[in-house]
Design a protein around this motif. Sequence first.
Motif, short mmCIF file in Angstrom:
data_model
loop_
_atom_site.label_atom_id
_atom_site.label_comp_id
_atom_site.label_asym_id
_atom_site.label_seq_id
_atom_site.Cartn_x
_atom_site.Cartn_y
_atom_site.Cartn_z
N ALA A 125 -4.74 -56.66 85.79
CA ALA A 125 -3.51 -55.86 85.72
C ALA A 125 -3.80 -54.42 85.33
CB ALA A 125 -2.55 -56.49 84.71
N THR A 126 -4.76 -54.20 84.45
CA THR A 126 -5.09 -52.84 84.03
C THR A 126 -5.62 -52.02 85.20
OG1 THR A 126 -5.58 -53.58 81.77
CG2 THR A 126 -6.49 -51.47 82.46
N ARG A 127 -6.51 -52.61 85.97
CA ARG A 127 -7.05 -51.91 87.14
C ARG A 127 -5.94 -51.61 88.15
NH1 ARG A 127 -11.89 -54.84 89.98
NH2 ARG A 127 -12.82 -54.32 87.94
N ALA A 128 -5.03 -52.56 88.32
CA ALA A 128 -3.92 -52.35 89.25
C ALA A 128 -3.04 -51.19 88.80
CB ALA A 128 -3.08 -53.62 89.37
N PHE A 129 -2.78 -51.10 87.50
CA PHE A 129 -1.96 -49.99 87.00
C PHE A 129 -2.67 -48.66 87.19
CE2 PHE A 129 1.83 -51.04 84.20
CZ PHE A 129 2.15 -52.18 84.91
N ALA A 130 -3.97 -48.63 86.96
CA ALA A 130 -4.73 -47.39 87.17
C ALA A 130 -4.65 -46.96 88.64
CB ALA A 130 -6.18 -47.59 86.75
N THR A 131 -4.72 -47.93 89.54
CA THR A 131 -4.63 -47.62 90.97
C THR A 131 -3.25 -47.11 91.33
OG1 THR A 131 -6.30 -49.30 91.49
CG2 THR A 131 -4.87 -48.58 93.29
N LEU A 132 -2.20 -47.74 90.79
CA LEU A 132 -0.84 -47.29 91.08
C LEU A 132 -0.65 -45.84 90.65
CD1 LEU A 132 1.16 -50.46 89.93
CD2 LEU A 132 0.89 -49.64 92.28
#
Length: 282
Positions: A125-132
């Motif tokens: 989830a953290t990586r996904a938020f960084a990508t968003l």
Amino acid sequence: MLQRRFPLLAALALTFLLASGAQAADIVRLATTTSTYNSGLLDYLLPKFEQDHPYQVQVIPVGTGKALRLGRDGDVDVVLTHAPGAEKAFVDAGYGVEPHGVMYNDFVIVGPADDPAGIEGGDDATRAFATLADEGATFISRGDDSGTEKKENHLWQDAGTTPDFEGYRSAGQGMGAVLNMASELQGYTLTDRGTWLAMKDKLDLEIMVEGDKALFNPYQVILVNPERHEGLNTQGARALAEWLISDEGQDLIDAFRLNDKVLFHASAGEKVDPSAAVQEND
């Protein structure tokens, strides 16, 4: 004749006031998250509680932050929320007593099927938020001091980013409204799984990220401290809390389904592993 009528009216008025007072005393005011309300869980549980107990539960569905403030101010008798840090602070400050774990589910990140940010299928989830954030994707935040927003803010912090990118929107709304907004704008959002399962058939969104232990979502029931406020229905609040963590209440929580999907997992008295997030295809 007129003289005899006034005592009768007075007696009727007194009877009405006493009856009204008795009725008011039987009400238990529960401040809870929109997820327990929007998912249909409370509509399923509370009639069963009220059937066997002399109380009527008045539900106030708000974000966790607002629910805890209502408890702090003595405007409700009991809270059912999902933000462990805020709940601990609420109890440590003496506003809440007798906290009990009740159940858990998890959060998921949802977004449009074409996934312009390219996060689908991940479990970080953290990586996904960084990508968003890097992609400037359309992201709809609750923005209402709810348990969901608190979780979201932790994820932004863990991602080392501030949510001030071009596509970020703070709605100041409950989970149902935010999901509808994300669907209309074809954006992303963080949602509890219960509300997602209750609404997904009406939304043009798909699950993008799930299964990360960081998305674990536990719920607690906490009585408002009667030493802080007069007039609380602590007896009724305790009856409700004890019923929720009883074998009957826990079995009913586990039995609750929507479209054959499990929305919540009973957890009273258990030490639950945060990696116990449930995949949608389970």
